[in-house]
Design a protein around this motif. Structure first.
Motif, PDB file in Angstrom:
ATOM      1  N   VAL A   1       0.842  -1.201   0.000  1.00 31.64           N
ATOM      2  CA  VAL A   1       0.000   0.000   0.000  1.00 31.64           C
ATOM      3  C   VAL A   1       0.876   1.251   0.000  1.00 31.64           C
ATOM      4  O   VAL A   1       0.637   2.196  -0.763  1.00 31.64           O
TER       5      VAL A   1
ATOM      6  N   TYR B   1       2.383   1.680  -3.368  1.00 34.53           N
ATOM      7  CA  TYR B   1       1.336   2.145  -4.288  1.00 34.53           C
ATOM      8  C   TYR B   1       1.162   3.658  -4.155  1.00 34.53           C
ATOM      9  O   TYR B   1       1.113   4.383  -5.154  1.00 34.53           O
TER      10      TYR B   1
ATOM     11  N   GLY C   1      -4.590   0.284   4.028  1.00 36.64           N
ATOM     12  CA  GLY C   1      -5.472   0.295   2.861  1.00 36.64           C
ATOM     13  C   GLY C   1      -6.674   1.198   3.037  1.00 36.64           C
ATOM     14  O   GLY C   1      -7.353   1.525   2.074  1.00 36.64           O
TER      15      GLY C   1
ATOM     16  N   LYS D   1     -11.162   3.354   0.453  1.00 37.52           N
ATOM     17  CA  LYS D   1      -9.918   2.606   0.291  1.00 37.52           C
ATOM     18  C   LYS D   1      -8.910   3.452  -0.479  1.00 37.52           C
ATOM     19  O   LYS D   1      -9.267   4.192  -1.394  1.00 37.52           O
TER      20      LYS D   1
ATOM     21  N   THR E   1      -6.823   2.534  -2.667  1.00 41.43           N
ATOM     22  CA  THR E   1      -6.783   2.168  -4.080  1.00 41.43           C
ATOM     23  C   THR E   1      -8.003   2.651  -4.863  1.00 41.43           C
ATOM     24  O   THR E   1      -8.007   2.560  -6.090  1.00 41.43           O
ATOM     25  N   ASP E   2      -9.010   3.169  -4.184  1.00 45.26           N
ATOM     26  CA  ASP E   2     -10.203   3.707  -4.865  1.00 45.26           C
ATOM     27  C   ASP E   2     -10.069   5.202  -5.153  1.00 45.26           C
ATOM     28  O   ASP E   2     -10.930   5.782  -5.802  1.00 45.26           O
TER      29      ASP E   2
END
Length: 137
Positions: free
Chosen positions: A6, A9, A70, A133, A135-136
């Motif tokens: 994470v 990322y 996350g 999240k 990643t969203d």
């Protein structure tokens, strides 16, 4: 994703942290250690590290530690105390440790030291968990 994935990322999308040459040293759940070399462009008119650079470095540590589960969190309040001036050629290290966690907020203590383990600054950051999240976003 695990906490390191994470954080990686996020880092890959974080142009500012990349510009500062931040390196991720250690990442665990709600924890991180990062390092940054002090470059000439980071100095102020007194030839010491600009306070905004030190603050931004601590803010990056806050981001990588508070989001690495996350679940996205954003800074709500941050306080910094500068204890020693940094100089060109120094290597700053920030360690971010979770000290309080609630359903919607969390508080992190971040210590910034130099390559001689001298305390440069103490930063306390409170984050707000936005219910999304990483990643969203």
């Amino acid at each position: 994703m695990n906490p390191r994935q994470v954080a990686d990322y996020m880092f890959n999308q974080d142009e500012f942290s990349q510009w500062m040459d931040i390196r991720m040293i250690e990442v665990k759940e709600n924890y991180c250690v990062i390092e940054m070399p002090i470059k000439k462009e980071m100095l102020n008119g007194l030839k010491t590290v600009h306070g905004g650079v030190t603050f931004a470095f601590a803010d990056s540590a806050l981001a990588f530690s508070s989001n690495n589960t996350g679940d996205a969190a954003v800074a709500l309040n941050c306080i910094i105390n500068f204890t020693k001036a940094g100089k060109e050629g120094d290597v700053f290290r920030a360690e971010s440790i979770l000290v309080n966690d609630t359903r919607k907020t969390a508080v992190y203590d971040i210590q910034i030291t130099n390559q001689n383990q001298e305390l440069i600054a103490k930063f306390v950051g409170t984050v707000y968990k936005i219910g999304k999240k990483v990643t969203d976003l």
